[in-house]
Scaffold this motif. Structure first.
Motif, PDB file in Angstrom:
ATOM      1  N   MET A 159      38.054  -1.658  -0.856  1.00 20.00           N
ATOM      2  CA  MET A 159      37.673  -2.312  -2.085  1.00 20.00           C
ATOM      3  C   MET A 159      38.824  -2.275  -3.083  1.00 20.00           C
ATOM      4  N   LEU A 160      38.828  -3.252  -3.911  1.00 27.03           N
ATOM      5  CA  LEU A 160      39.841  -3.327  -4.963  1.00 27.03           C
ATOM      6  C   LEU A 160      39.514  -2.347  -6.080  1.00 27.03           C
ATOM      7  N   ASP A 161      40.543  -1.873  -6.750  1.00 24.76           N
ATOM      8  CA  ASP A 161      40.335  -0.990  -7.897  1.00 24.76           C
ATOM      9  C   ASP A 161      39.532  -1.721  -8.965  1.00 24.76           C
ATOM     10  N   TYR A 162      38.553  -1.036  -9.529  1.00 18.71           N
ATOM     11  CA  TYR A 162      37.703  -1.535 -10.612  1.00 18.71           C
ATOM     12  C   TYR A 162      36.823  -2.715 -10.185  1.00 18.71           C
ATOM     13  N   ALA A 163      36.528  -2.810  -8.897  1.00 19.07           N
ATOM     14  CA  ALA A 163      35.600  -3.839  -8.414  1.00 19.07           C
ATOM     15  C   ALA A 163      34.186  -3.304  -8.524  1.00 19.07           C
ATOM     16  N   MET A 164      33.247  -4.184  -8.811  1.00 18.43           N
ATOM     17  CA  MET A 164      31.829  -3.826  -8.827  1.00 18.43           C
ATOM     18  C   MET A 164      31.257  -4.297  -7.496  1.00 18.43           C
ATOM     19  N   VAL A 165      30.686  -3.345  -6.738  1.00 17.90           N
ATOM     20  CA  VAL A 165      30.183  -3.655  -5.410  1.00 17.90           C
ATOM     21  C   VAL A 165      28.713  -3.263  -5.300  1.00 17.90           C
ATOM     22  N   VAL A 166      28.008  -3.920  -4.383  1.00 17.46           N
ATOM     23  CA  VAL A 166      26.602  -3.602  -4.117  1.00 17.46           C
ATOM     24  C   VAL A 166      26.364  -3.633  -2.615  1.00 17.46           C
ATOM     25  N   GLY A 167      25.319  -2.967  -2.207  1.00 16.75           N
ATOM     26  CA  GLY A 167      24.876  -3.040  -0.822  1.00 16.75           C
ATOM     27  C   GLY A 167      25.490  -2.009   0.091  1.00 16.75           C
ATOM     28  N   THR A 168      24.860  -1.866   1.243  1.00 15.43           N
ATOM     29  CA  THR A 168      25.308  -0.907   2.239  1.00 15.43           C
ATOM     30  C   THR A 168      26.628  -1.317   2.863  1.00 15.43           C
ATOM     31  N   SER A 169      26.841  -2.592   2.996  1.00 10.45           N
ATOM     32  CA  SER A 169      28.130  -3.033   3.513  1.00 10.45           C
ATOM     33  C   SER A 169      29.127  -3.321   2.386  1.00 10.45           C
ATOM     34  N   ALA A 170      28.810  -2.876   1.188  1.00 12.42           N
ATOM     35  CA  ALA A 170      29.692  -2.947   0.015  1.00 12.42           C
ATOM     36  C   ALA A 170      30.319  -4.323  -0.194  1.00 12.42           C
ATOM     37  N   LYS A 171      29.541  -5.211  -0.741  1.00 13.89           N
ATOM     38  CA  LYS A 171      30.049  -6.548  -1.062  1.00 13.89           C
ATOM     39  C   LYS A 171      30.441  -6.596  -2.535  1.00 13.89           C
ATOM     40  N   ARG A 172      31.633  -7.120  -2.789  1.00 12.67           N
ATOM     41  CA  ARG A 172      32.113  -7.215  -4.164  1.00 12.67           C
ATOM     42  C   ARG A 172      31.344  -8.295  -4.908  1.00 12.67           C
ATOM     43  N   VAL A 173      30.797  -7.914  -6.069  1.00 14.92           N
ATOM     44  CA  VAL A 173      30.065  -8.843  -6.908  1.00 14.92           C
ATOM     45  C   VAL A 173      31.034  -9.497  -7.897  1.00 14.92           C
ATOM     46  N   ARG A 174      31.841  -8.654  -8.536  1.00 13.73           N
ATOM     47  CA  ARG A 174      32.838  -9.152  -9.478  1.00 13.73           C
ATOM     48  C   ARG A 174      33.765  -8.007  -9.843  1.00 13.73           C
ATOM     49  N   MET A 175      34.797  -8.340 -10.575  1.00 15.15           N
ATOM     50  CA  MET A 175      35.711  -7.323 -11.065  1.00 15.15           C
ATOM     51  C   MET A 175      35.211  -6.848 -12.433  1.00 15.15           C
ATOM     52  N   ARG A 176      35.335  -5.567 -12.681  1.00 14.76           N
ATOM     53  CA  ARG A 176      34.890  -5.030 -13.964  1.00 14.76           C
ATOM     54  C   ARG A 176      35.796  -5.479 -15.099  1.00 14.76           C
ATOM     55  N   PHE A 177      37.096  -5.582 -14.814  1.00 17.99           N
ATOM     56  CA  PHE A 177      38.084  -5.982 -15.818  1.00 17.99           C
ATOM     57  C   PHE A 177      38.949  -7.089 -15.248  1.00 17.99           C
ATOM     58  N   SER A 178      39.643  -7.795 -16.127  1.00 19.00           N
ATOM     59  CA  SER A 178      40.582  -8.829 -15.699  1.00 19.00           C
ATOM     60  C   SER A 178      41.766  -8.176 -14.981  1.00 19.00           C
ATOM     61  N   ALA A 179      42.480  -8.964 -14.191  1.00 18.14           N
ATOM     62  CA  ALA A 179      43.637  -8.448 -13.441  1.00 18.14           C
ATOM     63  C   ALA A 179      44.686  -7.790 -14.358  1.00 18.14           C
ATOM     64  N   PRO A 180      45.022  -8.398 -15.519  1.00 18.80           N
ATOM     65  CA  PRO A 180      46.000  -7.724 -16.391  1.00 18.80           C
ATOM     66  C   PRO A 180      45.521  -6.358 -16.897  1.00 18.80           C
ATOM     67  N   LEU A 181      44.226  -6.229 -17.198  1.00 16.50           N
ATOM     68  CA  LEU A 181      43.704  -4.924 -17.644  1.00 16.50           C
ATOM     69  C   LEU A 181      43.724  -3.918 -16.504  1.00 16.50           C
ATOM     70  N   VAL A 182      43.366  -4.334 -15.297  1.00 17.69           N
ATOM     71  CA  VAL A 182      43.408  -3.429 -14.141  1.00 17.69           C
ATOM     72  C   VAL A 182      44.832  -2.922 -13.931  1.00 17.69           C
ATOM     73  N   GLU A 183      45.807  -3.814 -14.024  1.00 19.82           N
ATOM     74  CA  GLU A 183      47.208  -3.403 -13.885  1.00 19.82           C
ATOM     75  C   GLU A 183      47.585  -2.360 -14.933  1.00 19.82           C
ATOM     76  N   ARG A 184      47.136  -2.557 -16.164  1.00 22.89           N
ATOM     77  CA  ARG A 184      47.439  -1.600 -17.233  1.00 22.89           C
ATOM     78  C   ARG A 184      46.775  -0.250 -16.974  1.00 22.89           C
ATOM     79  N   PHE A 185      45.500  -0.262 -16.530  1.00 22.18           N
ATOM     80  CA  PHE A 185      44.806   0.992 -16.201  1.00 22.18           C
ATOM     81  C   PHE A 185      45.562   1.747 -15.117  1.00 22.18           C
ATOM     82  N   LEU A 186      45.964   1.042 -14.073  1.00 16.73           N
ATOM     83  CA  LEU A 186      46.653   1.695 -12.964  1.00 16.73           C
ATOM     84  C   LEU A 186      48.031   2.204 -13.373  1.00 16.73           C
ATOM     85  N   LYS A 187      48.738   1.450 -14.170  1.00 11.99           N
ATOM     86  CA  LYS A 187      50.048   1.892 -14.647  1.00 11.99           C
ATOM     87  C   LYS A 187      49.934   3.121 -15.543  1.00 11.99           C
ATOM     88  N   LEU A 188      48.919   3.149 -16.388  1.00  9.62           N
ATOM     89  CA  LEU A 188      48.708   4.262 -17.305  1.00  9.62           C
ATOM     90  C   LEU A 188      48.349   5.551 -16.576  1.00  9.62           C
TER      91      LEU A 188
END
Length: 92
Positions: A1-30
């Motif tokens: 799974m991608l960092d900061y992805a929101m997933v559901v189900g036993t087979s873990a399907k991604r519903v959406r990203m919690r944050f935009s790609a630029p924010l995820v990059e900033r979280f990971l860099k920090l």
């Protein structure tokens, strides 16, 4: 799974990203998980991700962000009990 992805189900399907790609990059860099956040919690509204990132990036740039150094232990079984040993540094 991608960092900061929101997933559901036993087979873990991604519903959406919690944050935009630029924010995820900033979280990971920090790498916010490496720093002591408790003393600063009341100084920033953590429900606003962008403002929180701005604040912590600024604190880090100023050198006023304290590295998290939790007490770390090793627990080893003995003959009749367990032995607790304090380790000199965190495991990360």
């Amino acid at each position: 799974m991608l960092d900061y992805a929101m997933v559901v189900g036993t087979s873990a399907k991604r519903v959406r990203m919690r944050f935009s790609a630029p924010l995820v990059e900033r979280f990971l860099k920090l790498q916010w998980w490496l720093y002591e956040r408790a003393p600063l919690e009341n100084r920033v509204d953590s429900s606003n991700a962008e403002a929180t990132l701005d604040y912590f990036e600024e604190q880090l740039a100023e050198g006023s962000q304290e590295r998290l150094m939790p007490d770390t232990y090793s627990i080893n079984p003995g003959a009749n009990d367990y032995h607790l040993e304090t380790l000199p540094a965190p495991l990360y």
